[in-house]
Design a protein around this motif. Structure first.
Motif, PDB file in Angstrom:
ATOM      1  N   TYR A   2       0.017  -5.534   3.093  1.00 37.28           N
ATOM      2  CA  TYR A   2      -0.742  -4.163   2.238  1.00 37.28           C
ATOM      3  C   TYR A   2      -2.293  -3.904   1.755  1.00 37.28           C
ATOM      4  CZ  TYR A   2       3.089  -1.780   3.595  1.00 37.28           C
ATOM      5  OH  TYR A   2       4.681  -1.717   5.341  1.00 37.28           O
ATOM      6  N   ASP A   3      -2.727  -5.201   1.110  1.00 45.23           N
ATOM      7  CA  ASP A   3      -3.169  -5.918   0.152  1.00 45.23           C
ATOM      8  C   ASP A   3      -4.356  -6.390   1.189  1.00 45.23           C
ATOM      9  OD1 ASP A   3      -2.588  -4.917  -2.156  1.00 45.23           O
ATOM     10  OD2 ASP A   3      -1.867  -6.879  -2.969  1.00 45.23           O
ATOM     11  N   ARG A   4      -3.554  -7.059   2.058  1.00 44.31           N
ATOM     12  CA  ARG A   4      -5.190  -7.348   3.087  1.00 44.31           C
ATOM     13  C   ARG A   4      -5.432  -6.633   3.994  1.00 44.31           C
ATOM     14  NH1 ARG A   4      -4.058 -11.723   7.521  1.00 44.31           N
ATOM     15  NH2 ARG A   4      -6.141 -12.253   8.574  1.00 44.31           N
ATOM     16  N   MET A   5      -4.843  -5.221   4.420  1.00 48.59           N
ATOM     17  CA  MET A   5      -4.806  -3.897   5.138  1.00 48.59           C
ATOM     18  C   MET A   5      -6.103  -3.622   3.955  1.00 48.59           C
ATOM     19  SD  MET A   5      -1.398  -3.180   6.705  1.00 48.59           S
ATOM     20  CE  MET A   5      -2.025  -0.887   6.881  1.00 48.59           C
ATOM     21  N   ARG A   6      -5.653  -2.907   2.876  1.00 43.68           N
ATOM     22  CA  ARG A   6      -7.279  -2.501   2.190  1.00 43.68           C
ATOM     23  C   ARG A   6      -8.906  -3.433   1.839  1.00 43.68           C
ATOM     24  NH1 ARG A   6      -8.483  -1.775  -3.044  1.00 43.68           N
ATOM     25  NH2 ARG A   6      -8.771   0.331  -3.983  1.00 43.68           N
ATOM     26  N   ASP A   7      -8.014  -4.172   1.184  1.00 42.64           N
ATOM     27  CA  ASP A   7      -9.647  -5.201   0.720  1.00 42.64           C
ATOM     28  C   ASP A   7     -10.155  -5.375   1.527  1.00 42.64           C
ATOM     29  OD1 ASP A   7      -8.947  -4.046  -1.728  1.00 42.64           O
ATOM     30  OD2 ASP A   7      -7.129  -6.135  -2.421  1.00 42.64           O
ATOM     31  N   GLU A   8      -9.728  -6.761   3.215  1.00 45.69           N
ATOM     32  CA  GLU A   8      -9.967  -7.361   4.069  1.00 45.69           C
ATOM     33  C   GLU A   8     -10.280  -6.297   5.314  1.00 45.69           C
ATOM     34  OE1 GLU A   8      -8.991 -11.283   6.942  1.00 45.69           O
ATOM     35  OE2 GLU A   8      -8.330 -11.265   5.002  1.00 45.69           O
ATOM     36  N   TYR A   9      -9.255  -5.242   5.732  1.00 38.40           N
ATOM     37  CA  TYR A   9      -9.103  -4.682   6.939  1.00 38.40           C
ATOM     38  C   TYR A   9     -10.462  -3.371   6.594  1.00 38.40           C
ATOM     39  CZ  TYR A   9      -5.570  -7.762   8.599  1.00 38.40           C
ATOM     40  OH  TYR A   9      -5.479  -9.307   9.379  1.00 38.40           O
ATOM     41  N   GLY A  10     -10.363  -2.446   4.737  1.00 36.26           N
ATOM     42  CA  GLY A  10     -10.584  -1.795   4.978  1.00 36.26           C
ATOM     43  C   GLY A  10      -9.983  -0.388   4.839  1.00 36.26           C
ATOM     44  N   ALA A  11      -8.808  -0.207   4.737  1.00 38.23           N
ATOM     45  CA  ALA A  11      -7.937   1.036   4.813  1.00 38.23           C
ATOM     46  C   ALA A  11      -8.684   1.625   3.895  1.00 38.23           C
ATOM     47  CB  ALA A  11      -6.972   0.653   4.627  1.00 38.23           C
ATOM     48  N   LEU A  12      -8.449   2.941   3.610  1.00 34.81           N
ATOM     49  CA  LEU A  12      -8.985   3.917   2.697  1.00 34.81           C
ATOM     50  C   LEU A  12      -7.946   4.998   1.909  1.00 34.81           C
ATOM     51  CD1 LEU A  12     -12.299   5.298   4.418  1.00 34.81           C
ATOM     52  CD2 LEU A  12     -12.118   2.653   2.639  1.00 34.81           C
ATOM     53  N   ALA A  13      -7.004   3.510   1.733  1.00 33.02           N
ATOM     54  CA  ALA A  13      -5.714   4.553   0.702  1.00 33.02           C
ATOM     55  C   ALA A  13      -5.055   3.163  -0.207  1.00 33.02           C
ATOM     56  CB  ALA A  13      -4.853   4.781   2.125  1.00 33.02           C
ATOM     57  N   SER A  14      -4.586   3.781  -0.950  1.00 31.11           N
ATOM     58  CA  SER A  14      -3.303   2.576  -1.772  1.00 31.11           C
ATOM     59  C   SER A  14      -3.374   2.275  -1.082  1.00 31.11           C
ATOM     60  CB  SER A  14      -3.367   3.249  -3.383  1.00 31.11           C
ATOM     61  OG  SER A  14      -1.900   4.542  -3.354  1.00 31.11           O
ATOM     62  N   LYS A  15      -2.188   0.740  -2.058  1.00 30.75           N
ATOM     63  CA  LYS A  15      -1.323  -0.348  -1.770  1.00 30.75           C
ATOM     64  C   LYS A  15      -0.135   0.571  -1.694  1.00 30.75           C
ATOM     65  CE  LYS A  15       1.004  -4.003  -2.771  1.00 30.75           C
ATOM     66  NZ  LYS A  15       0.739  -5.289  -3.875  1.00 30.75           N
ATOM     67  N   SER A  16       0.025   1.192  -2.487  1.00 31.96           N
ATOM     68  CA  SER A  16       0.923   2.704  -2.849  1.00 31.96           C
ATOM     69  C   SER A  16       1.624   3.511  -1.579  1.00 31.96           C
ATOM     70  CB  SER A  16       1.364   2.651  -3.951  1.00 31.96           C
ATOM     71  OG  SER A  16       0.541   3.617  -4.254  1.00 31.96           O
ATOM     72  N   ALA A  17      -0.257   3.681  -1.203  1.00 35.61           N
ATOM     73  CA  ALA A  17       0.224   4.538  -0.764  1.00 35.61           C
ATOM     74  C   ALA A  17       0.339   4.088   1.275  1.00 35.61           C
ATOM     75  CB  ALA A  17      -1.293   5.360  -0.411  1.00 35.61           C
TER      76      ALA A  17
END
Length: 303
Positions: A75-90
């Motif tokens: 989920y860190d990679r989805m957010r920080d590298e792939y650009g998901a606009l949601a928190s890791k917890s969400a």
């Protein structure tokens, strides 16, 4: 010797929050995710929520399967590298199946994997997954227990009448004491249309510590001229650090129907990572205009 799965099953009764648009409070019975040991990875790996545990678990199962199909990124990679606009917890909660995520969170989960990693058409993917999400939401609505009928009594009537009176008094006080025009509404007929990324397309690679200029092109799609307007920085995320920019940049005067280019100088972080910054149009006083228009942004990889 064949792999031996280790399965844990628990049943919980969770008083989850109500997704947006759903009445009342929903209690969802669900079955915990199965887990198994996999070679090459430490600990136990989730096998996903059990699909027949209800509409929420079924939707979460599809999210989980999509994540596995995209290579099972963290989920860190989805957010920080792939650009998901949601928190890791969400993002994590969306795939656990405890409660139905908001459409915004679900779409960010799907967008970065189904279109960004697997290369699906964004419009087709959005249409398919929006339908899946709405079916899960509607199933929850259909299963929701009716609200208990309130007790009818003279005392209840007096309490309700008193509450109504207090609300009316508070409303009158607000009307006559609040300052007028503190947050002006957008003029009727005001509209903006994104045309293109003129420089530094999203996903571009920039050197750590470097400076670059991002330029967008817009069209005044309304009947109101743009005078004294700015793009203001409305939010950002990145890892590690953020891209440095001015808090606002001017929008040149633009008549209805005309095109305009707006630029911002960007200082990349000193270490590799990902950087994404959002901008909204505002007036001279900083009041956000066109609040229902999607923010424009730039997104770069820092190497």
């Amino acid at each position: 010797m064949p792999r031996r799965p280790v399965t844990t099953v628990r049943r919980h009764s969770i008083g989850g929050g109500t997704p947006p648009g759903l009445p009342g409070r929903r209690v969802i019975s669900w079955e915990a995710m199965d887990v198994e040991r996999r070679p090459g990875r430490r600990g136990r790996v989730a096998r996903g929520p059990v699909e027949d545990s209800g509409p929420v678990a079924g939707f979460a199962r599809r999210l989980w399967e999509l994540k596995r199909a995209a290579g099972d990124p963290s989920y860190d990679r989805m957010r920080d590298e792939y650009g998901a606009l949601a928190s890791k917890s969400a993002l994590s909660a969306a795939a656990r199946g405890e409660r139905l995520p908001s459409w915004e969170t679900a779409w960010e989960f799907v967008r970065v994997l189904a279109t960004g990693v697997l290369g699906g058409d964004e419009d087709e993917v959005r249409h398919e997954w929006r339908g899946e999400w709405e079916r899960a939401r509607d199933a929850l609505t259909a299963d929701a227990p009716p609200e208990p009928a309130p007790e009818r009594s003279r005392r209840t009537a007096f309490v309700l009448a008193g509450a109504v009176a207090l609300v009316l008094v508070a409303a009158l006080v607000f009307v006559f004491t609040a300052p007028f025009g503190s947050e002006p509404a957008a003029p009727a007929g005001d509209a903006s249309e994104f045309v293109s990324d003129v420089t530094v397309p999203d996903g571009s690679e920039v050197a750590a510590g470097s400076t670059f200029v991002k330029t967008w092109e817009f069209r005044n799609a309304g009947s109101v001229g743009w005078v004294g307007r700015y793009l203001v920085r409305a939010g950002s995320f990145g890892n590690p650090g953020e891209c440095g920019t001015a808090e606002r940049v001017p929008v040149p005067q633009t008549a209805p129907g005309e095109h305009v280019r707006v630029s911002v100088e960007v200082h990349a972080p000193d270490r590799p990572g990902h950087c994404q910054v959002y901008w909204k149009m505002a007036d001279e006083q900083g009041h956000i205009l066109l609040p229902n228009t999607r923010a424009v942004f730039f997104s770069v990889r820092v190497i």
